[in-house]
Design a protein around this motif. Structure first.
Motif, PDB file in Angstrom:
ATOM      1  N   GLY A 108       0.794  -1.238   0.000  1.00 45.52           N
ATOM      2  CA  GLY A 108       0.000   0.000   0.000  1.00 45.52           C
ATOM      3  C   GLY A 108       0.816   1.273   0.000  1.00 45.52           C
ATOM      4  N   LEU A 109       2.150   1.150  -0.008  1.00 45.70           N
ATOM      5  CA  LEU A 109       2.999   2.356  -0.025  1.00 45.70           C
ATOM      6  C   LEU A 109       2.792   3.149  -1.304  1.00 45.70           C
ATOM      7  N   ARG A 110       2.679   2.453  -2.408  1.00 45.94           N
ATOM      8  CA  ARG A 110       2.486   3.126  -3.691  1.00 45.94           C
ATOM      9  C   ARG A 110       1.189   3.928  -3.693  1.00 45.94           C
ATOM     10  N   GLU A 111       0.116   3.312  -3.228  1.00 48.21           N
ATOM     11  CA  GLU A 111      -1.180   4.006  -3.226  1.00 48.21           C
ATOM     12  C   GLU A 111      -1.167   5.211  -2.288  1.00 48.21           C
ATOM     13  N   ALA A 112      -0.512   5.076  -1.140  1.00 46.50           N
ATOM     14  CA  ALA A 112      -0.441   6.197  -0.196  1.00 46.50           C
ATOM     15  C   ALA A 112       0.345   7.361  -0.800  1.00 46.50           C
ATOM     16  N   ASN A 113       1.393   7.034  -1.517  1.00 47.59           N
ATOM     17  CA  ASN A 113       2.196   8.091  -2.131  1.00 47.59           C
ATOM     18  C   ASN A 113       1.433   8.796  -3.242  1.00 47.59           C
ATOM     19  N   ILE A 114       0.659   8.034  -4.023  1.00 46.16           N
ATOM     20  CA  ILE A 114      -0.159   8.644  -5.074  1.00 46.16           C
ATOM     21  C   ILE A 114      -1.216   9.559  -4.469  1.00 46.16           C
ATOM     22  N   ALA A 115      -1.850   9.100  -3.403  1.00 44.89           N
ATOM     23  CA  ALA A 115      -2.858   9.936  -2.732  1.00 44.89           C
ATOM     24  C   ALA A 115      -2.240  11.232  -2.226  1.00 44.89           C
ATOM     25  N   ARG A 116      -1.045  11.125  -1.656  1.00 49.64           N
ATOM     26  CA  ARG A 116      -0.369  12.326  -1.145  1.00 49.64           C
ATOM     27  C   ARG A 116      -0.075  13.315  -2.264  1.00 49.64           C
ATOM     28  N   THR A 117       0.405  12.825  -3.404  1.00 48.14           N
ATOM     29  CA  THR A 117       0.740  13.739  -4.505  1.00 48.14           C
ATOM     30  C   THR A 117      -0.517  14.343  -5.135  1.00 48.14           C
ATOM     31  N   LYS A 118      -1.622  13.573  -5.164  1.00 43.78           N
ATOM     32  CA  LYS A 118      -2.875  14.137  -5.692  1.00 43.78           C
ATOM     33  C   LYS A 118      -3.371  15.271  -4.803  1.00 43.78           C
ATOM     34  N   SER A 263      -3.223  15.273   2.465  1.00 46.49           N
ATOM     35  CA  SER A 263      -1.829  14.934   2.181  1.00 46.49           C
ATOM     36  C   SER A 263      -1.121  14.420   3.427  1.00 46.49           C
ATOM     37  N   SER A 264      -1.375  15.076   4.555  1.00 48.44           N
ATOM     38  CA  SER A 264      -0.729  14.640   5.801  1.00 48.44           C
ATOM     39  C   SER A 264      -1.246  13.286   6.258  1.00 48.44           C
ATOM     40  N   LYS A 265      -2.521  13.005   5.998  1.00 49.88           N
ATOM     41  CA  LYS A 265      -3.069  11.692   6.344  1.00 49.88           C
ATOM     42  C   LYS A 265      -2.423  10.604   5.496  1.00 49.88           C
ATOM     43  N   ALA A 266      -2.220  10.885   4.208  1.00 53.41           N
ATOM     44  CA  ALA A 266      -1.571   9.909   3.330  1.00 53.41           C
ATOM     45  C   ALA A 266      -0.140   9.658   3.770  1.00 53.41           C
ATOM     46  N   SER A 267       0.556  10.724   4.182  1.00 49.10           N
ATOM     47  CA  SER A 267       1.928  10.555   4.673  1.00 49.10           C
ATOM     48  C   SER A 267       1.949   9.724   5.951  1.00 49.10           C
ATOM     49  N   ALA A 268       0.974   9.970   6.829  1.00 47.32           N
ATOM     50  CA  ALA A 268       0.894   9.194   8.070  1.00 47.32           C
ATOM     51  C   ALA A 268       0.591   7.725   7.777  1.00 47.32           C
ATOM     52  N   LYS A 269      -0.253   7.476   6.769  1.00 48.40           N
ATOM     53  CA  LYS A 269      -0.570   6.104   6.395  1.00 48.40           C
ATOM     54  C   LYS A 269       0.662   5.372   5.885  1.00 48.40           C
ATOM     55  N   ALA A 270       1.439   6.055   5.035  1.00 50.63           N
ATOM     56  CA  ALA A 270       2.667   5.452   4.510  1.00 50.63           C
ATOM     57  C   ALA A 270       3.656   5.179   5.635  1.00 50.63           C
ATOM     58  N   ALA A 271       3.757   6.129   6.562  1.00 52.76           N
ATOM     59  CA  ALA A 271       4.684   5.938   7.684  1.00 52.76           C
ATOM     60  C   ALA A 271       4.237   4.792   8.573  1.00 52.76           C
ATOM     61  N   LYS A 272       2.927   4.616   8.726  1.00 53.40           N
ATOM     62  CA  LYS A 272       2.407   3.528   9.558  1.00 53.40           C
ATOM     63  C   LYS A 272       2.663   2.174   8.919  1.00 53.40           C
ATOM     64  N   ILE A 273       2.555   2.115   7.587  1.00 50.02           N
ATOM     65  CA  ILE A 273       2.816   0.857   6.883  1.00 50.02           C
ATOM     66  C   ILE A 273       4.239   0.382   7.140  1.00 50.02           C
ATOM     67  N   SER A 274       5.158   1.328   7.217  1.00 50.07           N
ATOM     68  CA  SER A 274       6.564   0.972   7.406  1.00 50.07           C
ATOM     69  C   SER A 274       6.856   0.430   8.793  1.00 50.07           C
ATOM     70  N   LEU A 275       5.905   0.545   9.715  1.00 48.39           N
ATOM     71  CA  LEU A 275       6.112   0.027  11.068  1.00 48.39           C
ATOM     72  C   LEU A 275       5.880  -1.473  11.162  1.00 48.39           C
TER      73      LEU A 275
END
Length: 430
Positions: A108-118, A263-275
Protein backbone atom coordinates in the motif's frame (compact mmCIF):
# COMPACT_ATOMS: atom_id res chain seq x y z
CA UNK A 1 -26.91 53.75 -2.39
CA UNK A 2 -26.12 52.27 -5.80
CA UNK A 3 -28.07 55.05 -7.51
CA UNK A 4 -26.32 57.69 -5.44
CA UNK A 5 -22.80 56.88 -6.60
CA UNK A 6 -23.07 58.29 -10.13
CA UNK A 7 -24.56 61.44 -8.62
CA UNK A 8 -21.69 61.71 -6.19
CA UNK A 9 -19.19 61.24 -8.98
CA UNK A 10 -20.87 64.03 -10.89
CA UNK A 11 -20.92 66.17 -7.76
CA UNK A 12 -17.17 65.95 -7.51
CA UNK A 13 -16.93 67.55 -10.94
CA UNK A 14 -19.88 69.93 -10.73
CA UNK A 15 -18.97 71.23 -7.31
CA UNK A 16 -15.26 71.34 -8.11
CA UNK A 17 -13.51 74.52 -7.13
CA UNK A 18 -12.85 75.23 -10.77
CA UNK A 19 -16.55 75.88 -11.13
CA UNK A 20 -16.03 78.92 -8.99
CA UNK A 21 -13.47 80.40 -11.33
CA UNK A 22 -15.55 81.88 -14.14
CA UNK A 23 -16.38 78.50 -15.64
CA UNK A 24 -12.75 77.47 -16.00
CA UNK A 25 -12.28 73.68 -16.17
CA UNK A 26 -9.39 71.46 -15.20
CA UNK A 27 -7.66 69.66 -18.07
CA UNK A 28 -8.64 65.99 -18.35
CA UNK A 29 -5.55 63.78 -18.02
CA UNK A 30 -4.78 61.40 -20.83
CA UNK A 31 -5.67 57.86 -19.83
CA UNK A 32 -4.15 54.71 -21.32
CA UNK A 33 -4.95 51.54 -19.37
CA UNK A 34 -8.25 50.39 -17.94
CA UNK A 35 -8.59 48.47 -14.70
CA UNK A 36 -9.25 45.24 -16.58
CA UNK A 37 -6.13 45.76 -18.73
CA UNK A 38 -4.00 46.46 -15.67
CA UNK A 39 -5.25 43.29 -13.98
CA UNK A 40 -4.47 41.23 -17.08
CA UNK A 41 -0.92 42.63 -17.10
CA UNK A 42 -0.55 41.73 -13.43
CA UNK A 43 -1.70 38.16 -13.98
CA UNK A 44 0.82 37.77 -16.80
CA UNK A 45 3.78 39.37 -15.03
CA UNK A 46 3.32 39.13 -11.27
CA UNK A 47 6.00 36.90 -9.78
CA UNK A 48 3.69 35.28 -7.22
CA UNK A 49 1.36 34.12 -10.00
CA UNK A 50 4.23 32.76 -12.10
CA UNK A 51 5.70 30.94 -9.10
CA UNK A 52 2.28 29.53 -8.24
CA UNK A 53 1.89 28.20 -11.79
CA UNK A 54 5.33 26.57 -11.58
CA UNK A 55 4.46 25.01 -8.22
CA UNK A 56 1.28 23.56 -9.71
CA UNK A 57 3.19 22.18 -12.68
CA UNK A 58 5.72 20.58 -10.32
CA UNK A 59 2.91 19.02 -8.25
CA UNK A 60 1.29 17.55 -11.35
CA UNK A 61 4.61 16.04 -12.36
CA UNK A 62 4.96 14.48 -8.92
CA UNK A 63 1.64 12.71 -9.52
CA UNK A 64 2.97 11.37 -12.81
CA UNK A 65 6.09 10.13 -11.03
CA UNK A 66 4.10 8.38 -8.31
CA UNK A 67 1.68 6.78 -10.80
CA UNK A 68 4.59 5.46 -12.86
CA UNK A 69 5.02 2.72 -10.25
CA UNK A 70 1.81 1.16 -11.55
CA UNK A 71 3.56 0.42 -14.85
CA UNK A 72 6.36 -1.99 -15.70
CA UNK A 73 9.84 -0.52 -15.75
CA UNK A 74 11.75 -1.41 -18.92
CA UNK A 75 15.53 -1.14 -19.08
CA UNK A 76 18.37 -2.26 -21.31
CA UNK A 77 21.33 -3.90 -19.58
CA UNK A 78 24.79 -4.69 -20.91
CA UNK A 79 26.16 -7.64 -18.96
CA UNK A 80 29.46 -9.50 -18.89
CA UNK A 81 29.52 -13.08 -17.63
CA UNK A 82 32.74 -14.92 -16.76
CA UNK A 83 33.43 -18.47 -15.58
CA UNK A 84 36.60 -20.06 -14.30
CA UNK A 85 38.00 -23.40 -13.24
CA UNK A 86 40.54 -23.12 -10.52
CA UNK A 87 42.82 -20.22 -11.37
CA UNK A 88 42.11 -20.37 -15.10
CA UNK A 89 39.48 -18.23 -16.87
CA UNK A 90 37.53 -20.64 -19.02
CA UNK A 91 34.81 -18.46 -20.55
CA UNK A 92 33.78 -14.79 -20.94
CA UNK A 93 30.51 -13.70 -22.54
CA UNK A 94 29.29 -10.15 -23.11
CA UNK A 95 25.80 -9.34 -24.26
CA UNK A 96 22.76 -7.14 -23.98
CA UNK A 97 19.48 -7.96 -22.30
CA UNK A 98 16.12 -6.26 -22.05
CA UNK A 99 14.69 -6.36 -18.53
CA UNK A 100 11.11 -5.69 -17.58
CA UNK A 101 10.40 -5.24 -13.87
CA UNK A 102 7.00 -4.66 -12.33
CA UNK A 103 6.14 -3.89 -8.73
CA UNK A 104 2.87 -5.77 -8.27
CA UNK A 105 2.26 -5.00 -4.61
CA UNK A 106 4.19 -3.19 -1.89
CA UNK A 107 1.80 -3.21 1.03
CA UNK A 108 0.00 0.00 0.00
CA UNK A 109 3.00 2.36 -0.03
CA UNK A 110 2.49 3.13 -3.69
CA UNK A 111 -1.18 4.01 -3.23
CA UNK A 112 -0.44 6.20 -0.20
CA UNK A 113 2.20 8.09 -2.13
CA UNK A 114 -0.16 8.64 -5.07
CA UNK A 115 -2.86 9.94 -2.73
CA UNK A 116 -0.37 12.33 -1.15
CA UNK A 117 0.74 13.74 -4.51
CA UNK A 118 -2.87 14.14 -5.69
CA UNK A 119 -3.68 16.15 -2.59
CA UNK A 120 -0.55 18.18 -3.39
CA UNK A 121 -2.02 19.10 -6.77
CA UNK A 122 -5.25 20.25 -5.09
CA UNK A 123 -3.23 22.29 -2.60
CA UNK A 124 -1.29 24.06 -5.33
CA UNK A 125 -4.39 24.65 -7.46
CA UNK A 126 -6.10 26.30 -4.51
CA UNK A 127 -2.97 28.25 -3.60
CA UNK A 128 -2.72 29.57 -7.17
CA UNK A 129 -6.40 30.54 -7.17
CA UNK A 130 -5.99 32.47 -3.91
CA UNK A 131 -2.82 34.11 -5.21
CA UNK A 132 -4.70 35.30 -8.28
CA UNK A 133 -7.42 36.73 -6.04
CA UNK A 134 -4.76 38.50 -3.97
CA UNK A 135 -3.12 39.94 -7.09
CA UNK A 136 -6.50 41.15 -8.37
CA UNK A 137 -7.23 42.81 -5.02
CA UNK A 138 -3.78 44.41 -4.70
CA UNK A 139 -3.91 45.64 -8.30
CA UNK A 140 -7.43 47.01 -7.92
CA UNK A 141 -6.49 48.82 -4.71
CA UNK A 142 -3.34 50.28 -6.26
CA UNK A 143 -5.35 51.35 -9.32
CA UNK A 144 -7.87 53.18 -7.15
CA UNK A 145 -5.01 54.84 -5.26
CA UNK A 146 -3.76 56.30 -8.53
CA UNK A 147 -7.22 57.66 -9.34
CA UNK A 148 -7.55 59.01 -5.80
CA UNK A 149 -4.21 60.80 -6.05
CA UNK A 150 -5.14 62.28 -9.44
CA UNK A 151 -8.46 63.65 -8.17
CA UNK A 152 -6.79 65.10 -5.08
CA UNK A 153 -4.26 66.76 -7.37
CA UNK A 154 -7.16 68.28 -9.32
CA UNK A 155 -8.58 69.67 -6.07
CA UNK A 156 -5.17 71.14 -5.20
CA UNK A 157 -4.84 72.65 -8.69
CA UNK A 158 -8.28 74.23 -8.39
CA UNK A 159 -7.33 75.75 -5.02
CA UNK A 160 -4.25 77.37 -6.56
CA UNK A 161 -6.27 78.84 -9.42
CA UNK A 162 -8.94 80.09 -7.04
CA UNK A 163 -6.40 81.97 -4.93
CA UNK A 164 -4.70 83.41 -8.00
CA UNK A 165 -8.05 84.71 -9.21
CA UNK A 166 -8.90 86.10 -5.76
CA UNK A 167 -5.62 88.02 -5.65
CA UNK A 168 -6.61 89.73 -8.89
CA UNK A 169 -10.04 90.61 -7.49
CA UNK A 170 -8.63 92.03 -4.25
CA UNK A 171 -5.89 93.90 -6.12
CA UNK A 172 -8.47 95.58 -8.36
CA UNK A 173 -10.49 96.65 -5.32
CA UNK A 174 -7.35 98.01 -3.67
CA UNK A 175 -6.67 100.06 -6.79
CA UNK A 176 -10.23 101.37 -6.67
CA UNK A 177 -9.85 102.26 -3.00
CA UNK A 178 -12.53 99.79 -1.88
CA UNK A 179 -10.05 97.64 0.08
CA UNK A 180 -6.89 98.11 2.09
CA UNK A 181 -3.58 96.94 0.63
CA UNK A 182 -3.09 94.58 3.59
CA UNK A 183 -6.17 92.65 2.52
CA UNK A 184 -4.11 90.93 -0.17
CA UNK A 185 -1.59 89.46 2.30
CA UNK A 186 -3.71 86.56 3.65
CA UNK A 187 -4.64 85.63 0.10
CA UNK A 188 -0.98 85.56 -0.93
CA UNK A 189 -0.19 83.41 2.08
CA UNK A 190 -2.99 81.01 1.21
CA UNK A 191 -1.79 80.87 -2.40
CA UNK A 192 1.70 79.89 -1.27
CA UNK A 193 0.27 77.12 0.90
CA UNK A 194 -1.94 75.95 -1.98
CA UNK A 195 1.09 75.70 -4.29
CA UNK A 196 2.94 73.60 -1.72
CA UNK A 197 -0.09 71.32 -1.43
CA UNK A 198 -0.24 71.05 -5.22
CA UNK A 199 3.40 69.97 -5.42
CA UNK A 200 2.80 67.33 -2.76
CA UNK A 201 -0.35 66.12 -4.54
CA UNK A 202 1.45 65.84 -7.89
CA UNK A 203 4.25 63.87 -6.24
CA UNK A 204 1.64 61.57 -4.71
CA UNK A 205 0.33 60.84 -8.22
CA UNK A 206 3.81 59.85 -9.39
CA UNK A 207 4.38 57.65 -6.35
CA UNK A 208 0.97 55.98 -6.76
CA UNK A 209 1.73 55.18 -10.40
CA UNK A 210 5.11 53.69 -9.47
CA UNK A 211 3.46 51.54 -6.80
CA UNK A 212 0.84 50.33 -9.27
CA UNK A 213 3.47 49.42 -11.86
CA UNK A 214 5.46 47.55 -9.24
CA UNK A 215 2.32 45.73 -8.10
CA UNK A 216 1.60 44.45 -11.61
CA UNK A 217 5.21 43.47 -12.23
CA UNK A 218 6.33 46.31 -14.53
CA UNK A 219 9.36 48.55 -14.35
CA UNK A 220 8.44 52.21 -13.67
CA UNK A 221 7.69 54.19 -16.82
CA UNK A 222 7.07 57.92 -16.81
CA UNK A 223 4.40 57.76 -19.53
CA UNK A 224 2.36 55.14 -17.65
CA UNK A 225 -1.20 56.26 -16.97
CA UNK A 226 -4.63 54.79 -16.26
CA UNK A 227 -8.21 55.45 -17.25
CA UNK A 228 -10.88 56.58 -14.80
CA UNK A 229 -13.45 53.88 -14.08
CA UNK A 230 -16.49 54.09 -16.33
CA UNK A 231 -18.84 52.23 -13.98
CA UNK A 232 -18.40 52.60 -10.20
CA UNK A 233 -18.50 49.38 -8.18
CA UNK A 234 -21.87 48.64 -6.69
CA UNK A 235 -22.23 49.72 -3.07
CA UNK A 236 -25.25 47.57 -2.36
CA UNK A 237 -24.45 45.84 0.91
CA UNK A 238 -26.11 42.49 1.62
CA UNK A 239 -26.57 40.79 4.98
CA UNK A 240 -23.40 39.67 6.72
CA UNK A 241 -24.58 36.04 6.77
CA UNK A 242 -24.74 36.06 2.97
CA UNK A 243 -21.08 37.00 2.69
CA UNK A 244 -20.05 34.51 5.39
CA UNK A 245 -21.80 31.69 3.56
CA UNK A 246 -20.27 32.73 0.25
CA UNK A 247 -16.80 32.85 1.76
CA UNK A 248 -17.09 29.33 3.19
CA UNK A 249 -18.13 28.06 -0.24
CA UNK A 250 -15.72 30.10 -2.38
CA UNK A 251 -12.48 30.62 -0.51
CA UNK A 252 -9.82 28.48 -2.25
CA UNK A 253 -7.59 28.50 0.81
CA UNK A 254 -10.23 26.36 2.56
CA UNK A 255 -9.76 23.75 -0.18
CA UNK A 256 -6.03 24.20 0.21
CA UNK A 257 -6.20 23.52 3.95
CA UNK A 258 -8.44 20.49 3.42
CA UNK A 259 -6.02 19.12 0.83
CA UNK A 260 -3.16 19.66 3.26
CA UNK A 261 -5.03 17.49 5.78
CA UNK A 262 -5.51 14.79 3.13
CA UNK A 263 -1.83 14.93 2.18
CA UNK A 264 -0.73 14.64 5.80
CA UNK A 265 -3.07 11.69 6.34
CA UNK A 266 -1.57 9.91 3.33
CA UNK A 267 1.93 10.56 4.67
CA UNK A 268 0.89 9.19 8.07
CA UNK A 269 -0.57 6.10 6.40
CA UNK A 270 2.67 5.45 4.51
CA UNK A 271 4.68 5.94 7.68
CA UNK A 272 2.41 3.53 9.56
CA UNK A 273 2.82 0.86 6.88
CA UNK A 274 6.56 0.97 7.41
CA UNK A 275 6.11 0.03 11.07
CA UNK A 276 4.81 -3.43 10.23
CA UNK A 277 5.84 -6.30 7.97
CA UNK A 278 5.38 -5.26 4.36
CA UNK A 279 4.31 -7.90 1.81
CA UNK A 280 6.00 -7.37 -1.53
CA UNK A 281 5.38 -8.99 -4.91
CA UNK A 282 7.65 -8.21 -7.85
CA UNK A 283 7.75 -9.73 -11.34
CA UNK A 284 10.76 -9.66 -13.67
CA UNK A 285 11.23 -10.74 -17.27
CA UNK A 286 14.60 -10.72 -19.04
CA UNK A 287 15.33 -11.43 -22.69
CA UNK A 288 18.89 -11.86 -23.86
CA UNK A 289 20.18 -10.17 -27.02
CA UNK A 290 23.51 -9.93 -28.84
CA UNK A 291 25.68 -12.59 -27.28
CA UNK A 292 23.28 -13.76 -24.63
CA UNK A 293 20.68 -16.42 -25.21
CA UNK A 294 17.66 -17.47 -23.31
CA UNK A 295 14.81 -15.74 -21.59
CA UNK A 296 13.87 -15.74 -17.95
CA UNK A 297 10.74 -14.88 -16.00
CA UNK A 298 10.69 -14.57 -12.25
CA UNK A 299 8.12 -13.57 -9.65
CA UNK A 300 9.42 -12.64 -6.25
CA UNK A 301 7.16 -12.64 -3.25
CA UNK A 302 7.95 -12.07 0.35
CA UNK A 303 7.59 -10.02 3.47
CA UNK A 304 9.97 -7.26 4.46
CA UNK A 305 10.24 -6.24 8.07
CA UNK A 306 12.81 -3.88 9.50
CA UNK A 307 13.70 -5.41 12.85
CA UNK A 308 15.79 -2.48 14.00
CA UNK A 309 16.42 0.94 12.50
CA UNK A 310 17.34 2.98 15.54
CA UNK A 311 13.76 4.21 15.91
CA UNK A 312 13.71 5.95 12.52
CA UNK A 313 10.38 4.53 11.29
CA UNK A 314 8.64 5.11 14.60
CA UNK A 315 9.91 8.71 14.67
CA UNK A 316 8.78 9.22 11.05
CA UNK A 317 5.28 8.03 11.99
CA UNK A 318 5.09 10.35 15.00
CA UNK A 319 6.27 13.22 12.80
CA UNK A 320 3.59 12.45 10.21
CA UNK A 321 0.87 12.33 12.88
CA UNK A 322 2.08 15.64 14.33
CA UNK A 323 1.98 17.17 10.85
CA UNK A 324 -1.56 15.85 10.39
CA UNK A 325 -2.68 17.38 13.68
CA UNK A 326 -1.07 20.69 12.75
CA UNK A 327 -2.84 20.67 9.37
CA UNK A 328 -6.19 20.09 11.09
CA UNK A 329 -5.57 22.92 13.56
CA UNK A 330 -4.56 25.28 10.72
CA UNK A 331 -7.82 24.44 8.97
CA UNK A 332 -9.80 25.22 12.12
CA UNK A 333 -7.97 28.51 12.58
CA UNK A 334 -8.46 29.41 8.91
CA UNK A 335 -12.23 29.17 9.31
CA UNK A 336 -12.03 31.61 12.23
CA UNK A 337 -9.74 33.94 10.30
CA UNK A 338 -12.04 33.99 7.28
CA UNK A 339 -15.05 34.86 9.44
CA UNK A 340 -13.08 37.70 11.05
CA UNK A 341 -11.91 38.98 7.65
CA UNK A 342 -15.43 38.99 6.22
CA UNK A 343 -16.87 40.71 9.29
CA UNK A 344 -14.15 43.38 9.19
CA UNK A 345 -14.61 43.96 5.45
CA UNK A 346 -18.38 44.22 5.91
CA UNK A 347 -17.91 46.83 8.65
CA UNK A 348 -15.47 48.79 6.47
CA UNK A 349 -17.93 48.91 3.58
CA UNK A 350 -20.77 50.04 5.80
CA UNK A 351 -18.57 52.70 7.39
CA UNK A 352 -17.40 53.91 3.98
CA UNK A 353 -20.97 54.22 2.72
CA UNK A 354 -21.91 56.36 5.72
CA UNK A 355 -18.79 58.54 5.38
CA UNK A 356 -19.45 59.01 1.67
CA UNK A 357 -22.99 60.18 2.35
CA UNK A 358 -21.82 62.54 5.11
CA UNK A 359 -19.03 63.89 2.90
CA UNK A 360 -21.50 64.66 0.11
CA UNK A 361 -23.67 66.62 2.54
CA UNK A 362 -20.60 68.42 3.87
CA UNK A 363 -19.59 69.48 0.38
CA UNK A 364 -23.06 70.81 -0.39
CA UNK A 365 -23.04 72.81 2.87
CA UNK A 366 -19.56 74.21 2.19
CA UNK A 367 -20.63 75.19 -1.32
CA UNK A 368 -23.67 77.08 -0.02
CA UNK A 369 -21.53 78.88 2.56
CA UNK A 370 -19.04 79.84 -0.13
CA UNK A 371 -21.81 81.27 -2.30
CA UNK A 372 -23.13 83.28 0.66
CA UNK A 373 -19.68 84.68 1.46
CA UNK A 374 -19.14 85.51 -2.19
CA UNK A 375 -22.37 87.50 -2.27
CA UNK A 376 -21.53 89.26 1.00
CA UNK A 377 -18.12 90.21 -0.41
CA UNK A 378 -19.75 91.74 -3.49
CA UNK A 379 -21.95 93.81 -1.18
CA UNK A 380 -18.99 94.90 0.91
CA UNK A 381 -20.19 92.97 3.96
CA UNK A 382 -17.32 90.49 3.99
CA UNK A 383 -13.54 90.69 3.79
CA UNK A 384 -11.15 88.46 1.77
CA UNK A 385 -10.46 86.42 4.89
CA UNK A 386 -14.13 85.35 4.93
CA UNK A 387 -13.79 84.13 1.35
CA UNK A 388 -10.56 82.34 2.18
CA UNK A 389 -12.15 80.52 5.09
CA UNK A 390 -15.09 79.52 2.90
CA UNK A 391 -12.69 78.30 0.21
CA UNK A 392 -10.72 76.21 2.73
CA UNK A 393 -13.97 74.61 3.85
CA UNK A 394 -14.85 73.74 0.26
CA UNK A 395 -11.39 72.28 -0.40
CA UNK A 396 -11.58 70.27 2.80
CA UNK A 397 -15.08 69.02 1.98
CA UNK A 398 -14.11 68.05 -1.55
CA UNK A 399 -10.99 66.28 -0.29
CA UNK A 400 -13.11 64.38 2.21
CA UNK A 401 -15.51 63.39 -0.56
CA UNK A 402 -12.71 62.08 -2.78
CA UNK A 403 -11.19 60.17 0.14
CA UNK A 404 -14.54 58.65 1.12
CA UNK A 405 -15.31 57.74 -2.48
CA UNK A 406 -12.13 55.72 -2.99
CA UNK A 407 -12.21 54.32 0.53
CA UNK A 408 -15.56 52.80 -0.45
CA UNK A 409 -14.20 51.42 -3.72
CA UNK A 410 -11.27 49.77 -1.93
CA UNK A 411 -13.55 48.52 0.87
CA UNK A 412 -15.76 46.83 -1.72
CA UNK A 413 -12.69 45.25 -3.31
CA UNK A 414 -11.59 44.09 0.14
CA UNK A 415 -15.00 42.51 0.75
CA UNK A 416 -14.83 40.69 -2.58
CA UNK A 417 -11.37 39.43 -1.66
CA UNK A 418 -12.55 38.32 1.77
CA UNK A 419 -15.37 36.21 0.32
CA UNK A 420 -13.14 34.74 -2.41
CA UNK A 421 -14.47 36.45 -5.51
CA UNK A 422 -12.46 36.90 -8.68
CA UNK A 423 -12.43 39.68 -11.24
CA UNK A 424 -12.37 43.43 -11.46
CA UNK A 425 -14.57 45.66 -9.37
CA UNK A 426 -16.42 47.46 -12.15
CA UNK A 427 -18.41 44.40 -13.08
CA UNK A 428 -16.69 43.69 -16.39
CA UNK A 429 -15.05 40.49 -15.22
CA UNK A 430 -15.91 37.87 -12.64
Amino acid sequence: MKGMLPYLLSAVLILSLTGYLAGEELPTPTATLSLEEVINIALENQVDVLVGQNNLDAAQNRVTQSKSRYFPQISVQNNTFTSSSGDALTQRRTGTAIAVTHNIYDGGLREANIARTKHGVTENEAALARTIQAVVFDTTSAYYEVLRAKQLAEVAQASVKYNEALIEVVQSRVELGDAASVDILPVQSQLAAAKVNLIAAQNSVRVAKIRLQNTIGLSPQAEFDVQPISTPPSAELQALETYLSEAMNNRPDISQAQAAIGSSKASAKAAKISLYPIPQVTAEYQRGLGGLSGNSTQIFGGISFNLFDGGANRAAYREAKANQESAEKRHQQLIKDIEAQVRQAHINVNDSIERLSASQIGLETAQKNYEVQQERYKQGLAIPLDLLNAEVQVVTAQTNLVQAQYDLYIAMAQLDFAVGRNGVQNGKQD
